[in-house]
Design a protein around this motif. Structure first.
Motif, short mmCIF file in Angstrom:
data_model
loop_
_atom_site.label_atom_id
_atom_site.label_comp_id
_atom_site.label_asym_id
_atom_site.label_seq_id
_atom_site.Cartn_x
_atom_site.Cartn_y
_atom_site.Cartn_z
N ALA A 354 6.04 45.02 76.58
CA ALA A 354 6.87 44.79 75.39
C ALA A 354 8.05 43.92 75.80
N VAL A 355 8.30 42.84 75.05
CA VAL A 355 9.28 41.83 75.43
C VAL A 355 10.28 41.63 74.30
N ALA A 356 11.56 41.56 74.64
CA ALA A 356 12.60 41.25 73.65
C ALA A 356 12.56 39.76 73.32
N ALA A 357 12.68 39.43 72.03
CA ALA A 357 12.60 38.04 71.60
C ALA A 357 13.83 37.24 72.01
N GLY A 358 14.96 37.92 72.20
CA GLY A 358 16.19 37.22 72.57
C GLY A 358 17.18 37.19 71.42
N ASN A 359 18.46 37.02 71.76
CA ASN A 359 19.56 37.16 70.79
C ASN A 359 20.31 35.85 70.56
N GLN A 360 19.64 34.71 70.65
CA GLN A 360 20.32 33.43 70.50
C GLN A 360 20.27 32.89 69.07
N GLY A 361 19.58 33.60 68.15
CA GLY A 361 19.40 33.09 66.80
C GLY A 361 18.64 31.79 66.79
N ALA A 362 17.67 31.65 67.70
CA ALA A 362 16.95 30.39 67.89
C ALA A 362 15.46 30.65 67.97
N ASP A 363 14.72 29.61 68.19
CA ASP A 363 13.27 29.70 68.35
C ASP A 363 12.97 30.49 69.62
N ALA A 364 12.23 31.59 69.48
CA ALA A 364 11.92 32.43 70.64
C ALA A 364 11.07 31.70 71.67
N CYS A 365 10.41 30.63 71.28
CA CYS A 365 9.59 29.88 72.24
C CYS A 365 10.43 29.17 73.28
N THR A 366 11.74 29.05 73.03
CA THR A 366 12.63 28.42 74.01
C THR A 366 13.09 29.41 75.06
N ARG A 367 12.70 30.69 74.93
CA ARG A 367 13.09 31.73 75.86
C ARG A 367 11.86 32.26 76.59
N SER A 368 12.11 32.97 77.68
CA SER A 368 11.02 33.53 78.48
C SER A 368 11.39 34.95 78.90
N PRO A 369 10.43 35.87 78.93
CA PRO A 369 8.98 35.66 78.77
C PRO A 369 8.49 35.81 77.34
N SER A 370 9.36 35.70 76.33
CA SER A 370 8.90 35.82 74.95
C SER A 370 7.81 34.80 74.67
N GLY A 371 6.87 35.19 73.84
CA GLY A 371 5.74 34.33 73.52
C GLY A 371 4.60 34.40 74.50
N ALA A 372 4.70 35.28 75.50
CA ALA A 372 3.61 35.40 76.48
C ALA A 372 2.34 35.87 75.79
N ASN A 373 1.23 35.28 76.18
CA ASN A 373 -0.07 35.70 75.66
C ASN A 373 -0.56 36.92 76.43
N GLY A 374 -1.80 37.31 76.17
CA GLY A 374 -2.34 38.50 76.81
C GLY A 374 -1.86 39.75 76.09
N ALA A 375 -1.84 40.88 76.82
CA ALA A 375 -1.44 42.17 76.23
C ALA A 375 0.07 42.32 76.27
N ALA A 376 0.76 41.33 75.70
CA ALA A 376 2.22 41.35 75.61
C ALA A 376 2.60 41.18 74.15
N VAL A 377 3.64 41.88 73.72
CA VAL A 377 4.13 41.78 72.35
C VAL A 377 5.62 41.43 72.39
N THR A 378 5.97 40.31 71.78
CA THR A 378 7.37 39.89 71.68
C THR A 378 7.95 40.41 70.37
N VAL A 379 9.10 41.06 70.47
CA VAL A 379 9.64 41.80 69.33
C VAL A 379 10.99 41.22 68.90
N GLY A 380 11.07 40.84 67.62
CA GLY A 380 12.33 40.42 67.03
C GLY A 380 13.02 41.61 66.38
N ALA A 381 14.29 41.43 65.99
CA ALA A 381 15.10 42.53 65.46
C ALA A 381 15.26 42.46 63.96
N VAL A 382 15.26 43.63 63.33
CA VAL A 382 15.67 43.79 61.94
C VAL A 382 16.63 44.97 61.87
#
Length: 483
Positions: A354-382
């Motif tokens: 489980a991966v945090a999407a990041g707190n920059q208010g930006a595209d999560a694809c610019t951060r790592s390891p968010s967006g990883a494929n495989g058995a990984a889930v990137t999670v944004g906040a609400v």
């Protein structure tokens, strides 16, 4: 659960095992209608509520003594064809007892045959009568529960007195936490309205192992929150003998000391008694942050690789879970951290991450390891109100959303203390906790199966605001349990 039917009739209920996989079955008797007597039959019965059989047949096995067959009732004038049938009623026939007696005599003889030869057969080819439900005139099931190999099942199917076969289901206990934080109540809310309690499966993540790659998990102040209950009560679920530090240049750091308070808060969201999603899961602390708020990517990769090796040493058919409430700038042209996560969560791997999407208010694809494929889930906040806050990263590299605003969990600097924190770092461990619940419910499951279960169970369309290319999936534990 017992199968339901709109038109209720007498049934033979058959549960059997085929090989190592339990395949419970139900069968229903075929017979002509020639009497107009009607009475109501319930949809099903449990072994505890079924009356004892009228013969010497034990509740967990067959008997060689057949029941006494009463004389058949005298047929009467058939009903008027224009009369509408009564719902949930049926018309029995004068020879149904004979059909049941014949079938029971036959199945008892086949069980005896299989049992007499069990020493020369594989253990999975033995047969055993589990229950005989003798409904008689009481309106209960006329049925039996049987453990049998595939060969005997085929024989049962081939008989003319077996109508259909349907699966039984396992019934689990549910627990609720009435004083749960909004983040937990949102996790088990069945729709838009916030639930008034947190509902979770009775297993609560037992047998699940979660690695928290973070700033450490404070043992001194959190002992009571990670104590086992039930099995091995009093033994800590914070596995201190397995914790490690991977902070380069600072040898000897204690993985169960948390100077930042971050890892302790995260671990509390995953598995603490008061604030945890999976209240019976075990935590292993892999410390990658020292006194500062930054560390090296290479330290994190070292911790991830060691988690994969450590998990393999458990020699379990269950995968392990990793939470990474951290992010770095995505590497270009190659991103080593994302690559490491994808390798650890590949079909050949043994980790769900489980991966945090990041707190920059930006595209999560610019951060790592968010967006990883495989058995990984990137999670944004609400928020608990399902609204996306401005700080949460977004976009196609986010897989789903969970509450990250104002989440209460454990404090590292006060015994029994708690504190409130905000960020995608608080969203990710909720999904790690969900993974622990799923792993606990399945003896054998792959990391990709865990990911699929989490994503498929998520609410669709409940996240409010612009998700900016991310799927509108809100984390949900099914209200009870994800299977």
């Amino acid at each position: 659960m017992l199968p339901q039917s709109k038109v209720l009739q007498r049934r033979i209920f058959i549960l059997f095992d085929c090989g190592h996989v339990r395949l419970p079955l139900t069968a229903q008797l075929n017979y002509p209608v020639d009497l107009q007597t009607t009475y109501t039959t319930p949809a099903g019965s449990s072994p505890a509520s079924v009356p004892a059989p009228p013969t010497s047949l034990p509740q967990n096995g067959p008997s060689s003594t057949p029941p006494q067959t009463p004389p058949p009732p005298t047929p009467t004038q058939p009903p008027n064809p224009s009369s509408p049938p009564a719902h949930s009623h049926f018309i029995p026939v004068h020879n149904w007892r004979e059909i049941v007696r014949t079938h029971r005599d036959w199945i008892q003889s086949r069980i005896a045959s299989y049992s007499s030869n069990h020493l020369s057969r594989r253990a999975t080819e033995s047969a055993e009568m589990r229950w005989w439900y003798d409904g008689g005139e009481s309106g209960m099931y006329q049925a039996y529960a049987l453990r049998a190999p595939a060969g005997l099942v085929s024989e049962i199917k081939a008989r003319g007195d077996v109508e259909f076969i349907a699966e039984d289901g396992e019934v689990g206990l549910e627990r609720v936490q009435l004083d749960a934080e909004p983040s937990l109540r949102r996790l088990s809310s069945s729709g838009e309205q916030l639930a008034d309690r947190y509902a979770f499966p009775d297993s609560g993540g037992v047998n699940a192992i979660v690695y928290v790659i973070d700033s450490g998990v404070e043992e001194r102040t959190t002992k009571s929150e990670f104590q086992r209950t039930g099995f091995k009560p009093g033994v800590s679920r914070l596995l201190t003998d397995l914790g490690k530090s991977f902070v380069s240049g600072q040898p000897g750091l204690n993985p169960h000391e948390d100077l930042r308070g971050h890892g302790t808060h995260v671990a509390g969201i995953i598995a603490s008694t008061t604030f945890g999603v999976a209240k019976n899961a075990s935590i292993i602390s892999y410390r990658v942050f020292g006194k500062s708020e930054s560390t090296f990517v290479s330290d994190i990769i070292a911790a991830l690789n060691d988690a994969a090796a450590s998990c393999r040493a458990f020699n379990s058919t269950r995968p392990c879970i990793v939470n990474m409430s951290l992010s770095a700038s995505a590497g270009k042209p190659v991103d080593p951290l994302r690559n490491a996560v994808e390798f650890a969560t590949s079909p050949d791997g043994n980790l769900f991450v489980a991966v945090a999407a990041g707190n920059q208010g930006a595209d999560a694809c610019t951060r790592s390891p968010s967006g990883a494929n495989g058995a990984a889930v990137t999670v944004g906040a609400v928020g608990a109100d399902r609204t996306v806050p401005g700080y949460s990263n977004f976009g196609p590299c986010v897989n789903m959303w969970a509450v990250g605003n104002d989440v209460t969990s454990l404090a590292a600097d006060e015994v029994g203390g708690s504190r409130v924190a905000t960020g995608t770092s608080m969203s990710s461990p909720q999904v790690a906790g969900l993974a622990a619940l799923i792993v606990s419910e399945h003896v054998q499951i792959t990391p990709l199966d865990v990911k699929d279960a989490i994503v498929e169970s998520a609410h669709r369309g409940l996240v409010l605001g612009d998700v900016k290319g991310a799927p509108n999936f809100l984390a949900f534990n099914g209200g009870e349990v994800i299977i």
